[in-house]
Design a protein around this motif. Structure first.
Motif, PDB file in Angstrom:
ATOM      1  N   VAL A 330     -12.985   6.111 -23.555  1.00 24.16           N
ATOM      2  CA  VAL A 330     -14.147   5.228 -23.687  1.00 24.16           C
ATOM      3  C   VAL A 330     -13.694   3.796 -23.933  1.00 24.16           C
ATOM      4  CG1 VAL A 330     -16.234   4.769 -25.037  1.00 24.16           C
ATOM      5  CG2 VAL A 330     -15.551   7.126 -24.557  1.00 24.16           C
ATOM      6  N   LEU A 333     -12.749   2.188 -20.669  1.00 28.04           N
ATOM      7  CA  LEU A 333     -13.934   1.797 -19.906  1.00 28.04           C
ATOM      8  C   LEU A 333     -14.574   0.538 -20.477  1.00 28.04           C
ATOM      9  CD1 LEU A 333     -15.603   5.294 -19.332  1.00 28.04           C
ATOM     10  CD2 LEU A 333     -14.454   3.873 -17.628  1.00 28.04           C
ATOM     11  N   ALA A 336     -12.683  -2.558 -19.393  1.00 33.51           N
ATOM     12  CA  ALA A 336     -13.030  -2.899 -18.014  1.00 33.51           C
ATOM     13  C   ALA A 336     -14.414  -3.529 -17.930  1.00 33.51           C
ATOM     14  CB  ALA A 336     -12.963  -1.638 -17.143  1.00 33.51           C
ATOM     15  N   ALA A 337     -15.378  -2.981 -18.691  1.00 35.82           N
ATOM     16  CA  ALA A 337     -16.729  -3.548 -18.690  1.00 35.82           C
ATOM     17  C   ALA A 337     -16.736  -4.956 -19.278  1.00 35.82           C
ATOM     18  CB  ALA A 337     -17.661  -2.636 -19.486  1.00 35.82           C
ATOM     19  N   LEU A 369     -20.321   1.161 -15.672  1.00 32.38           N
ATOM     20  CA  LEU A 369     -19.216   1.456 -16.590  1.00 32.38           C
ATOM     21  C   LEU A 369     -19.734   1.724 -18.004  1.00 32.38           C
ATOM     22  CD1 LEU A 369     -16.473  -1.129 -15.540  1.00 32.38           C
ATOM     23  CD2 LEU A 369     -16.312   1.360 -15.401  1.00 32.38           C
ATOM     24  N   ILE A 372     -21.502   5.156 -18.085  1.00 37.41           N
ATOM     25  CA  ILE A 372     -20.502   6.235 -18.077  1.00 37.41           C
ATOM     26  C   ILE A 372     -19.807   6.320 -19.434  1.00 37.41           C
ATOM     27  CG2 ILE A 372     -18.298   6.954 -17.076  1.00 37.41           C
ATOM     28  CD1 ILE A 372     -19.283   5.691 -14.436  1.00 37.41           C
ATOM     29  N   ALA A 373     -19.482   5.162 -20.001  1.00 37.26           N
ATOM     30  CA  ALA A 373     -18.835   5.139 -21.313  1.00 37.26           C
ATOM     31  C   ALA A 373     -19.724   5.777 -22.371  1.00 37.26           C
ATOM     32  CB  ALA A 373     -18.486   3.706 -21.705  1.00 37.26           C
TER      33      ALA A 373
END
Length: 425
Positions: A330, A333, A336-337, A369, A372-373
């Motif tokens: 997590v 992610l 990246a977000a 993202l 999904i996280a």
């Protein structure tokens, strides 16, 4: 340790350099820092008269935000803007030192301090010109104080909640039994005392509640992404500046807002269900649960401003201080977000506002993202705390030769902290 110190100094110097050049086009042409220059400074003038900004549609913050916005006055000789940035850096340093201190304990990791040091600058200079770092500092220090004092944890979480509400969610993963009782009792007492003091010192401390109901769907939110795509398909809605952010207005916006509220209620229900089903707590469970809760509420909110990523990075960093966290994927992610968030705002914000294909695809990627996280975070929290017990060592770390905290011993404080949490001296 030395590399983290050098890294913090270098990255914060870079953030300050970017702030000094915020007039450049890719950095927002000065608009990112305008909130401190104009809005915070104006509120400072109102607060110095002993009243909250009553009737101001942009004032949507709990009473504890007042002292934070007044604090730059403690640094004479600096402009309001300079003092605000300086105190934000101090709060940032407090978070870093707390993560370093926690990471150096036996069985802990410095990955949390490394994530905070390296990932926060992905938002460029935005964290320096919002007071979300201060709110995050309360949440981070509250969670890391749990191993030493449950009462201090509760008190700090309550103080943070009075600054920006969401730090109250850091208490959702407290181990059952005495730990939960002590933490929540301290939180309630602290909140009552601080609210009483603020009510005595300032007029209209609860006026902010009147401004919350009118919020619409911000263009950066999950619902805003859906409306942006609908706009590309011919939906006649437009974007308007309301309540301090850009929101969609037009047909079906109220339905989207209601759907997001419904998702928030479902998220709350899922968290309460987890709380009733959880059978074991590791030393990382309170950290993991806090990140999961804030992620779920952030993703389902009608508003998802870029600075909200500061909260998530802070909580992810706390999780990574424990070698037993289930939230490492997590955290990846979220980094990246965070990087995509900077592209959203301020770099390509005009595309997001205009709902161009580039802007829409960018929002789908960023909010995808985050969604999904959030789902992964909850799934890993659920799997790690429900079902058959796993081992835990007598020093509070997992050990395959010993039994893990379970319902048979609901006061899991002693399993995590074998000597019991120490009360504040």
């Amino acid at each position: 340790m030395r590399s983290l110190t050098v890294g913090w100094l270098a990255t914060r110097a870079l953030m300050l350099w970017l702030l000094a050049h915020n007039h450049l086009g890719p950095l927002g042409e000065g608009g990112v820092a305008r909130e401190v220059h104009q809005l915070y400074a104006r509120w400072y003038g109102v607060l110095t008269t002993g009243t909250y900004p009553s009737g101001d549609r942009l004032w949507q913050y709990p009473p504890g935000a007042g002292p934070v916005l007044l604090s730059p006055g403690l640094l004479p000789g600096l402009t309001y803007f300079q003092a605000f940035v300086a105190l934000t850096l101090v709060a940032d340093l407090v978070v870093t030192v707390a993560l370093l201190s926690a990471g150096r304990r036996p069985g802990r990791s410095l990955r949390g301090a490394a994530l905070w040091t390296a990932a926060l600058p992905l938002l460029m200079f935005l964290p320096l010109v919002r007071y979300d770092v201060q709110a995050t500092a309360f949440a981070v220090v509250a969670l890391l104080a749990l191993s030493r004092s449950t009462r201090a944890c509760g008190a700090l979480a309550a103080a943070g909640a009075l600054v920006k509400v969401w730090p109250a969610l850091t208490l959702i993963g407290m181990p059952r039994g005495r730990t939960t009782r002590e933490a929540w009792t301290a939180a309630v007492v602290t909140a009552c005392v601080l609210l009483g003091a603020l009510t005595a010192l300032f007029r209209d401390p609860f006026d902010f509640l009147r401004q919350q109901g009118g919020r619409g769907v911000q263009i950066e939110s999950l619902g805003g992404t859906a409306l942006g795509l609908a706009r590309r398909a011919g939906w006649p809605g437009t974007v308007r500046h309301r309540y301090g952010s850009l929101e969609f207005v037009g047909p079906y916006v109220s339905s989207v807002a209601a759907a997001l509220l419904g998702l928030t209620v479902l998220a709350l229900g899922a968290l309460l269900l987890w709380r009733t089903r959880a059978r074991r707590w590791s030393p990382a469970t309170p950290y993991d649960a806090a990140l999961t809760a804030v992620l779920l509420f952030t993703v389902t909110s009608r508003v998802l401003s870029p600075q909200y990523l500061v909260w998530l990075l802070g909580l992810a960093a706390v999780c990574l201080t424990s070698r037993h966290t289930a939230q490492r994927p997590v955290a990846v992610l979220l980094v990246a977000a965070t990087a995509l968030t900077t592209v959203v705002y301020p770099v390509l914000y005009d595309d997001v506002v205009a709902s161009t294909w580039r802007g829409c695809l960018l929002m789908v990627a960023r909010n995808g993202l985050l969604a999904i996280a959030a789902g992964l975070s909850f799934a890993r929290l659920w799997r790690g705390t429900t079902g058959n017990p796993h081992p835990v060592g007598t020093n509070g770390t997992e050990d395959p030769t010993e039994s893990h905290t379970s319902e048979r011993n609901p006061d899991s404080t002693r399993a995590i902290f074998p000597t019991g949490p120490r009360s504040p001296s």
